[in-house]
Structures are given as C-alpha cells and as structure tokens.
Design a protein around this motif. Structure first.
Motif, mmCIF file in Angstrom:
data_model
loop_
_atom_site.group_PDB
_atom_site.id
_atom_site.type_symbol
_atom_site.label_atom_id
_atom_site.label_comp_id
_atom_site.label_asym_id
_atom_site.label_seq_id
_atom_site.Cartn_x
_atom_site.Cartn_y
_atom_site.Cartn_z
ATOM 1 N N GLN A 74 0.865 -1.180 0.000
ATOM 2 C CA GLN A 74 0.000 0.000 0.000
ATOM 3 C C GLN A 74 0.899 1.226 0.000
ATOM 4 N N VAL A 75 0.566 2.183 -0.855
ATOM 5 C CA VAL A 75 1.334 3.428 -0.975
ATOM 6 C C VAL A 75 0.431 4.567 -0.494
ATOM 7 N N TRP A 76 0.881 5.274 0.537
ATOM 8 C CA TRP A 76 0.125 6.380 1.125
ATOM 9 C C TRP A 76 0.918 7.663 0.903
ATOM 10 N N VAL A 77 0.361 8.567 0.097
ATOM 11 C CA VAL A 77 1.063 9.805 -0.247
ATOM 12 C C VAL A 77 0.938 10.802 0.904
ATOM 13 N N LEU A 78 2.093 11.229 1.415
ATOM 14 C CA LEU A 78 2.129 12.183 2.524
ATOM 15 C C LEU A 78 2.238 13.623 2.012
ATOM 16 N N GLU A 79 2.971 13.800 0.924
ATOM 17 C CA GLU A 79 3.122 15.135 0.311
ATOM 18 C C GLU A 79 3.350 14.960 -1.178
ATOM 19 N N ALA B 82 8.008 14.564 -3.948
ATOM 20 C CA ALA B 82 6.885 13.849 -3.334
ATOM 21 C C ALA B 82 7.429 13.005 -2.187
ATOM 22 N N ARG B 83 6.566 12.761 -1.220
ATOM 23 C CA ARG B 83 6.963 11.913 -0.083
ATOM 24 C C ARG B 83 5.808 10.965 0.192
ATOM 25 N N TYR B 84 6.128 9.674 0.302
ATOM 26 C CA TYR B 84 5.059 8.713 0.566
ATOM 27 C C TYR B 84 5.561 7.576 1.450
ATOM 28 N N ALA B 85 4.605 6.932 2.114
ATOM 29 C CA ALA B 85 4.908 5.764 2.948
ATOM 30 C C ALA B 85 4.459 4.516 2.195
ATOM 31 N N VAL B 86 5.255 3.466 2.306
ATOM 32 C CA VAL B 86 4.925 2.192 1.676
ATOM 33 C C VAL B 86 4.830 1.135 2.781
ATOM 34 N N VAL B 87 3.727 0.402 2.790
ATOM 35 C CA VAL B 87 3.577 -0.733 3.706
ATOM 36 C C VAL B 87 3.543 -1.985 2.840
#
Length: 200
Positions: free
Chosen positions: A143-148, A186-191
């Motif tokens: 899952q990719v969650w875009v933070l910025e 861009a900055r994103y979190a990956v789970v």
C-alpha cells in the motif's frame, strides 16, 4: 557531520553482505543467481564485494531472484539484528538510488518476525523508476500512502495518479512504475506485506 556519506558507504557494505549471505544460504552459485534474477554474474560479483552502487531496479531483481523483499536487502546481518521492537529514527537505514535519486528509509524495526514492513520514500521532481516485479513464489501486497506531493503509479496497463492523503492498495505481480510528474518532490509511505512462501 558526514553521517549520510558514511551511511551510504555502510549500506553498500551491508547490501554486499546480505546478498552474499542470502545466496550462500540458498546454495546458489553466482551463475545460478544471475539466471534467476536477470542480473549479470559480473554485476552480482561487484555488488557482493561492495564495489558497485546498485540501482533500485537491480536490487529489486536480486531480491526477486533470492525470494526476499527488497527492503530486507538493507537489513543488518542476523547476528547484529536482535529483533528489538523499536527502531529509533537515527538507526533507520537510508539509501539513495543512484539512478533516480529517490531516497528510501526502512522505518520498521529489523529482525522482528512480522509479515509487514514500512518504508518512507522521498521522490525527486520528474524522477521515474520502473520495476519488473512479478514471478515471485509468494504473494506480496503493498500500500502506498502519499504524505506530500503527487505520484503516478502504473501497474501493468493501469495508471493511478495519487495526491496528498491518497492511498493505493496493490499486489506486486506485474511491472510497476513510479513517476513524479511535477516540479516538486513527493513523499510517501509504503507498507509491504508478504504471504509465507508457497509450497509448489
């Protein structure tokens, strides 16, 4: 303080040890791993000696050939990773892809026996990375969650444009491309979570 430089050098050495160790544990020759991963024997040899700064695409191919997740190539050797439940920010390894310039940080504590891993990615403006994901012997979910910022993710033929706060659930079973179409980082979190190895 030149911690980023030292970290990059240390990480290349850590990647070298991990690839060498995983290959040896599976009883694979350099030629066998080259055949499984699509990475040349000479490149694998350079990586294992810490004499190459491999790109994210090369590391992803090696991880697939070794049957592990890409994030695990940045783990310390098992003897140095006691599996503590907290990973302090200062201890989380950061790695920059020499091809695209994207910066990834392994957030999850190493050596903890859980099926998921968290990674934070800083993706430069206009950068692009294409992974030839697929053909693994187990299902890997991400899952990719875009933070910025904004990021385009293409899964096979399907493209998704994600903005601040958007989250995409995907299975890593086809070629995947990440692209920042804007002039801003861009900055994103990956789970990432993987099923246990399938018995075939």
């Amino acid at each position: 303080m030149s911690t980023m430089v030292e970290t990059a050098s240390d990480l290349n050495q850590r990647i070298a040890e991990r690839v060498r160790g995983l290959r040896a544990a599976q009883g694979l020759s350099l030629d066998a791993l080259a055949g499984k991963s699509g990475v040349s024997r000479s490149m694998i040899s350079l990586i294992e000696r810490g004499e190459s700064s491999p790109t994210a695409v090369v590391l992803e191919k090696l991880a697939a050939g070794l049957g592990v997740m890409l994030a695990s190539l940045f783990d310390a050797p098992a003897a140095q990773a006691p599996g503590r439940p907290v990973a302090r920010r200062a201890d989380q390894p950061q790695w920059r892809d020499p091809a695209s310039g994207y910066l990834r940080r392994n957030v999850s504590p190493p050596g903890v026996p859980q099926p998921m891993q968290i990674i934070e990615v800083h993706f430069p403006p206009r950068a692009r990375v294409a992974f030839e994901t697929g053909g693994c012997d187990r299902r890997v979910y991400q899952q990719v969650w875009v933070l910025e910022g904004t990021i385009d993710i293409t899964l096979g033929e399907e493209r998704h444009r994600l903005h601040d706060g958007d989250c995409l659930a995907m299975q890593l079973d086809c070629p995947t491309m990440f692209h920042n179409p804007t002039r801003k980082p861009a900055r994103y979190a990956v789970v990432i979570a993987a099923e246990p190895h399938a018995k075939r």
